[in-house]
Design an enzyme around this catalytic site. Sequence first.
Site, mmCIF file in Angstrom:
data_model
loop_
_atom_site.group_PDB
_atom_site.id
_atom_site.type_symbol
_atom_site.label_atom_id
_atom_site.label_comp_id
_atom_site.label_asym_id
_atom_site.label_seq_id
_atom_site.Cartn_x
_atom_site.Cartn_y
_atom_site.Cartn_z
ATOM 1 N N CYS A 1 1.217 -0.977 0.302
ATOM 2 C CA CYS A 1 -0.257 0.000 0.234
ATOM 3 C C CYS A 1 1.246 0.988 -0.043
ATOM 4 O O CYS A 1 1.921 1.575 0.460
ATOM 5 C CB CYS A 1 -0.716 -0.169 1.636
ATOM 6 S SG CYS A 1 -2.453 -0.756 0.881
ATOM 7 N N ASN B 1 -0.707 -15.345 -9.410
ATOM 8 C CA ASN B 1 -1.755 -16.384 -7.981
ATOM 9 C C ASN B 1 -2.588 -14.636 -7.343
ATOM 10 O O ASN B 1 -2.097 -14.600 -6.720
ATOM 11 C CB ASN B 1 -0.607 -16.709 -6.698
ATOM 12 C CG ASN B 1 0.602 -17.454 -7.147
ATOM 13 O OD1 ASN B 1 0.482 -18.095 -8.167
ATOM 14 N ND2 ASN B 1 1.502 -17.122 -6.837
ATOM 15 N N GLY C 1 -2.222 -19.753 -3.471
ATOM 16 C CA GLY C 1 -1.263 -19.051 -3.609
ATOM 17 C C GLY C 1 -0.440 -17.742 -3.224
ATOM 18 O O GLY C 1 0.595 -17.522 -3.369
ATOM 19 N N ALA C 2 -1.718 -16.913 -3.111
ATOM 20 C CA ALA C 2 -1.087 -15.359 -3.120
ATOM 21 C C ALA C 2 -0.854 -14.850 -1.213
ATOM 22 O O ALA C 2 -1.802 -15.245 -1.194
ATOM 23 C CB ALA C 2 -1.947 -14.300 -3.042
ATOM 24 N N HIS D 1 -3.189 -8.231 -1.265
ATOM 25 C CA HIS D 1 -2.842 -6.465 -2.359
ATOM 26 C C HIS D 1 -2.845 -6.668 -4.085
ATOM 27 O O HIS D 1 -1.616 -7.996 -3.638
ATOM 28 C CB HIS D 1 -1.760 -5.495 -1.779
ATOM 29 C CG HIS D 1 -2.360 -4.162 -2.658
ATOM 30 N ND1 HIS D 1 -1.769 -2.928 -2.124
ATOM 31 C CD2 HIS D 1 -1.838 -3.966 -3.842
ATOM 32 C CE1 HIS D 1 -2.366 -2.270 -2.208
ATOM 33 N NE2 HIS D 1 -1.767 -2.406 -3.907
ATOM 34 N N HIS E 1 -1.337 -8.345 -7.074
ATOM 35 C CA HIS E 1 0.153 -8.382 -8.036
ATOM 36 C C HIS E 1 0.340 -9.811 -8.936
ATOM 37 O O HIS E 1 -0.575 -10.360 -8.533
ATOM 38 C CB HIS E 1 0.794 -8.751 -6.670
ATOM 39 C CG HIS E 1 1.229 -9.299 -5.984
ATOM 40 N ND1 HIS E 1 0.408 -9.863 -4.424
ATOM 41 C CD2 HIS E 1 2.534 -10.607 -6.037
ATOM 42 C CE1 HIS E 1 0.290 -10.920 -4.710
ATOM 43 N NE2 HIS E 1 1.382 -11.104 -4.667
HETATM 44 ZN ZN LIG Z 1 -2.278 -2.719 -0.030
#
Ligand SMILES: [Zn+2]
Length: 332
Positions: A43, A153, A159-160, A164, A166
């Site tokens: 963030c 992922n 698997g993340a 946030h 990505h």
């Molecule tokens: Zn974030």
Amino acid sequence: MPELRKDPITGRWVIIAIERGKKPTDFVSPISQRKRGGFCPFCPGNEYTTPPEILAFRPSDSKPNSPGWRLRVMPNKFPALQIHGDLKKSGEGMYDRMNGIGAHEVIVETPEHFQSLSTMPLKAVEDVLWAYYLRISDLRKDERFKYVMIFKNEGEVAGASLEHTHSQLIALPVVPRLVREEIEFAKRYYSFRERCIFCDLITQELDDGKRIISQNDGYVALAPFASRSPFETWILPKSHQSKFSPPNRDFSGFAEILQWVLKQMDRMLEVPPYNFVIHTSVFNDEENEYYHWHLELIPKLTKIAGFEWGSGFYINPTPPEEAAKYLREART
Ligand SMILES: [Zn+2]
Ligand SMILES: [Zn+2]
Ligand SMILES: [Zn+2]
């Protein structure tokens, strides 16, 4: 009757196990994928907690590693491979080894914690694709690397480790096995037909229509004949292109179809976790007639179990024709 199907690109066999009775509606994900929030290193304002950025889309008057960015790329804090050092290969009897040289980067797709590729503005999705393209172009210059794999992922089950949104990339000193397999089959097909196997597949699927999920001027999204799992989706450029790149410096067509598919999945499967990967040609033969880049997307709705692990066979309880119809006809 269940059916065995062979993927024409890789020769991989899949069991379409219709009698297991999984209709598309059976897969609405049980766990809500809503994001929880909390401290997040991705963030804005927390840039100091990540390794320094490699690339960022930000106003020219803003400083690197400070807020104001629209997209940010940095090395993975816990990389699978190390960027520094020379590539060393060694042998020990019959065994080969290589030190773990590679690049492992994170592409933070938006500063907005609660957005995702399916909800952000289309322009922001285009930015993400540009970031993939620019990073691949840069890593290509490093002679130690043979391949760059872009993957995503989404969701903890997929698997993340951070919620946030990505994507990631890994640059490798070797060509991964699955890509090598696709290339070998595609080359073999080309050598006796003098046509790209993917181009032929696209033509046949567009003619037939029953596995088409969506299409626009430049791209088609389809459920492959031998889908490994329910709602497996491939997105391909309609005209031949071996290397992942924007036609006429424009990613809007690809961004549009990718976001459309993700939106449909969110709507129809209740925001499922998913993985996608981009398969493109290898660095030492990027422009060629036999390979055709594509994105492979799999929502995580079933688990890989012992049989799959031990046999390399997948069992898919939902025929791709049904999955495609379900997504295609869902109201938007
Ligand atoms: Zn974030
Ligand atoms: Zn082609
Ligand atoms: Zn592929």
